[in-house]
Design an enzyme around this catalytic site. Structure first.
Site, PDB file in Angstrom:
ATOM      1  N   TYR A 149      39.426  24.730   1.310  1.00 12.83           N
ATOM      2  CA  TYR A 149      39.803  24.702   2.500  1.00 12.83           C
ATOM      3  C   TYR A 149      39.258  23.564   3.278  1.00 12.83           C
ATOM      4  O   TYR A 149      37.964  23.295   3.323  1.00 12.83           O
ATOM      5  CB  TYR A 149      39.477  25.836   3.572  1.00 12.83           C
ATOM      6  CG  TYR A 149      39.779  25.895   5.189  1.00 12.83           C
ATOM      7  CD1 TYR A 149      38.772  25.389   6.053  1.00 12.83           C
ATOM      8  CD2 TYR A 149      41.242  25.710   5.249  1.00 12.83           C
ATOM      9  CE1 TYR A 149      39.396  25.588   7.248  1.00 12.83           C
ATOM     10  CE2 TYR A 149      41.604  25.732   6.509  1.00 12.83           C
ATOM     11  CZ  TYR A 149      40.372  25.516   7.682  1.00 12.83           C
ATOM     12  OH  TYR A 149      41.018  25.579   8.941  1.00 12.83           O
ATOM     13  N   ASP A 244      34.280  17.253  -0.095  1.00 12.02           N
ATOM     14  CA  ASP A 244      34.164  17.784   1.354  1.00 12.02           C
ATOM     15  C   ASP A 244      32.638  18.561   1.408  1.00 12.02           C
ATOM     16  O   ASP A 244      32.672  19.917   0.883  1.00 12.02           O
ATOM     17  CB  ASP A 244      35.513  18.780   1.636  1.00 12.02           C
ATOM     18  CG  ASP A 244      35.381  19.532   2.868  1.00 12.02           C
ATOM     19  OD1 ASP A 244      36.372  20.118   3.277  1.00 12.02           O
ATOM     20  OD2 ASP A 244      34.383  19.465   3.500  1.00 12.02           O
ATOM     21  N   LYS A 272      29.710  20.753  10.841  1.00 16.06           N
ATOM     22  CA  LYS A 272      28.766  21.743  11.211  1.00 16.06           C
ATOM     23  C   LYS A 272      27.488  21.649  11.539  1.00 16.06           C
ATOM     24  O   LYS A 272      27.102  21.061  12.463  1.00 16.06           O
ATOM     25  CB  LYS A 272      29.019  22.785  10.065  1.00 16.06           C
ATOM     26  CG  LYS A 272      30.217  23.489   9.734  1.00 16.06           C
ATOM     27  CD  LYS A 272      30.458  24.333   8.778  1.00 16.06           C
ATOM     28  CE  LYS A 272      32.022  24.800   8.378  1.00 16.06           C
ATOM     29  NZ  LYS A 272      32.682  25.485   9.343  1.00 16.06           N
TER      30      LYS A 272
HETATM   31  P1  KE4 Z   1      36.573  22.411  11.317  1.00 19.05           P
HETATM   32  O1  KE4 Z   1      37.955  21.537  11.739  1.00 19.05           O
HETATM   33  O2  KE4 Z   1      36.728  23.739  11.364  1.00 19.05           O
HETATM   34  O3  KE4 Z   1      35.089  21.920  12.249  1.00 19.05           O
HETATM   35  O4  KE4 Z   1      36.088  22.197   9.713  1.00 19.05           O
HETATM   36  C1  KE4 Z   1      37.079  22.350   8.754  1.00 19.05           C
HETATM   37  C2  KE4 Z   1      36.486  22.638   7.614  1.00 19.05           C
HETATM   38  C3  KE4 Z   1      36.469  21.556   6.645  1.00 19.05           C
HETATM   39  N1  KE4 Z   1      35.794  21.741   5.340  1.00 19.05           N
HETATM   40  C4  KE4 Z   1      35.220  22.860   4.913  1.00 19.05           C
HETATM   41  C5  KE4 Z   1      34.619  23.092   3.579  1.00 19.05           C
HETATM   42  C6  KE4 Z   1      35.139  24.021   5.992  1.00 19.05           C
HETATM   43  O5  KE4 Z   1      34.488  25.052   5.588  1.00 19.05           O
HETATM   44  C7  KE4 Z   1      35.833  23.894   7.231  1.00 19.05           C
HETATM   45  C8  KE4 Z   1      35.827  24.848   8.468  1.00 19.05           C
HETATM   46  N2  KE4 Z   1      35.200  26.142   8.057  1.00 19.05           N
HETATM   47  C9  KE4 Z   1      35.742  27.392   8.518  1.00 19.05           C
HETATM   48  C10 KE4 Z   1      34.830  28.347   7.959  1.00 19.05           C
HETATM   49  N3  KE4 Z   1      35.356  28.577   6.755  1.00 19.05           N
HETATM   50  C11 KE4 Z   1      35.617  27.226   9.637  1.00 19.05           C
HETATM   51  C12 KE4 Z   1      35.764  28.637  10.495  1.00 19.05           C
HETATM   52  C13 KE4 Z   1      37.202  28.446  11.461  1.00 19.05           C
HETATM   53  O6  KE4 Z   1      38.168  28.266  10.913  1.00 19.05           O
HETATM   54  O7  KE4 Z   1      37.329  29.213  12.734  1.00 19.05           O
END
Ligand code: KE4
Length: 434
Positions: A149, A244, A272
């Site tokens: 993801y 990523d 994060k």
């Molecule tokens: P954000 O756009 O949510 O800040 O980051 C996206 C993203 C990108 N790459 C990786 C490896 C990630 O895990 C994420 C976002 N992680 C999720 C939890 N697995 C965020 C939680 C959510 O979607 O509310």
């Protein structure tokens, strides 16, 4: 510890009100508890490794706002940094000294990064890295891996993990087939599939993007040699390798997975931890690639709040505190304690469930076979996970409300917290098996 009561009166009322004005009552789907059933609780405050909901029920938190809270919630260093920065203004849209300090820290700490651009989320970081890879190579196709993801980027919401997988929409509606056809989704840990894709489309593949430690289909380590294989095949075909590290960056090591593995990508996405809990992402890499970005180069990318002073101050305070306290060694020690306890609990029920851990990141699969990719992760027992999750929650332990997520320890977890959690896990495993 006060045990959560059965009824969540104020949380339930808030959720009912939220659903009237927010889609699904949440601002991010995975928070909706759809994969575990029941209703989400609403949080009132958090400190250290604990959270309190609006009904004043306390829980030990292993989600840590999905990764940013690596020092625990509301660490003093971050609170003071934000407070001090805010007194001088909360946003400028003008270059400020914090941005230079943050960029220099990232360049020093992350092996692949010679230049870096700040953004406001992990999604923006990966979206921008993809556009930059296409602009730099002049090519259009992207390889990603099933279950990884990378945020809700149109071209990457294909066979995606995390919330997309939780809600059975790995390929979201609203994305034209024309977009998706430029994304090649392959099984993780499958060199043959990657070789076949390069044989077929090698001269049009701009980049391979992956989580170097996939953590959005549960936690699924790369098998020996797979990352090195990806580095070699992308060099051979003139494609870029994008790590990523939004989740692993600054968490599994000071320099992330690329420090641990010695594999240096061409571009890295970050997020994060880097924001100390405030909205921050970043992407960086080789200077010759990054210099293709506007205003110097032809690849446009921008952001009103990019490099925001409060977010930079929070992130710098968190990262410096983490390094000063030797946080990575602490996280490894806590993780080892936690793993030993969980493995003993698994053994006590006579099952051979798969448990993966890297430092402070962990995942328990209700699956006795090896979990090496999305398909094997999906063969886990979801119903058992649901019973496990809710028993833990009822005993004041909050794990991610989905089997396709990863748990996080923070430096604020103490051995007493872990001992208490392991006792609950032991009981929850028995409940899970029904
Ligand atoms: P954000 O756009 O949510 O800040 O980051 C996206 C993203 C990108 N790459 C990786 C490896 C990630 O895990 C994420 C976002 N992680 C999720 C939890 N697995 C965020 C939680 C959510 O979607 O509310």
């Amino acid at each position: 510890m006060s045990r959560p009561s059965e009824t969540r009166t104020l949380s339930s009322k808030l959720f009912e009100a939220a659903k009237q004005v927010i889609p699904g009552g949440v601002n991010s789907p995975v928070r909706a508890f759809r994969n575990v059933g029941g209703e989400p609780f609403f949080v009132r405050r958090a400190k250290g490794c604990r959270i309190w909901d609006v009904d004043d029920r306390m829980m030990i938190d292993y989600v840590g706002t999905w990764g940013p809270a690596i020092l625990g919630h509301a660490p003093q260093q971050v609170i003071e940094a934000v407070h001090n920065a805010a007194k001088d203004g909360v946003s400028f849209g003008i270059p400020n000294p914090y941005e230079v300090e943050m960029a220099r820290l990232i360049v020093e700490w992350v092996p692949s990064v010679e230049k870096v651009r700040m953004v406001n989320s992990g999604t923006e970081a990966t979206m921008s890295a993809i556009r930059l890879a296409r602009g730099f190579t002049g090519r259009k196709r992207i390889i990603k891996f099933e279950g990884c993801y990378h945020g809700h980027v149109d071209s990457l919401l294909v066979a995606a993990g995390s919330g997309a997988l939780t809600h059975g929409q790995p390929d979201s509606a609203g994305i034209p087939a024309e977009f998706a056809e430029l994304t090649i989704a392959l099984p993780f840990n499958d060199p043959g599939a990657v070789e076949a894709a390069f044989r077929k489309d090698g001269d049009s593949i701009a980049a391979v993007i992956l989580e170097p430690l996939p953590a959005n289909a549960g936690l699924i380590p790369a098998q020996d040699g797979f990352l090195r294989f990806l580095r070699d095949i992308t060099v051979k075909h003139g494609a870029l390798l994008i790590f990523d590290e939004v989740m692993t960056g600054f968490r599994v090591a000071r320099g992330g997975m690329q420090e641990l593995t010695g594999i240096t990508p061409d571009l890295t996405a970050l997020g994060k931890v880097i924001g100390g809990g405030l909205p921050v992402g970043a992407f960086g890499g080789r200077a010759e690639i990054m210099d293709c970005l506007a205003p110097d180069g032809p690849v446009y990318q921008a952001g009103t709040l990019s490099g925001n002073p409060l977010a930079m101050a929070a992130g710098l305070a968190q990262l410096k505190a983490l390094e000063k306290q030797g946080g990575w060694a602490t996280l490894e020690s806590l993780g080892a304690q936690f793993e030993a306890g969980v493995r003993a609990a698994i053994a006590s029920i006579g099952r051979n469930f798969t448990f993966h851990r890297q430092g402070s990141m962990f995942c328990l699969f209700f699956n006795e076979e090896p979990v090496t990719d999305l398909e094997s992760a999906k063969r886990s027992d979801i119903e058992a996970f649901r019973r496990y999750f809710h028993h833990c929650l009822s005993r004041g332990v909050y794990f991610a409300p989905s089997p396709y997520e990863t748990g996080f320890l923070c430096t604020a977890h103490g051995l007493n917290d872990i001992e208490e959690t392991v006792e609950v896990v032991g009981d929850a495993l028995k409940v899970a098996l029904g």
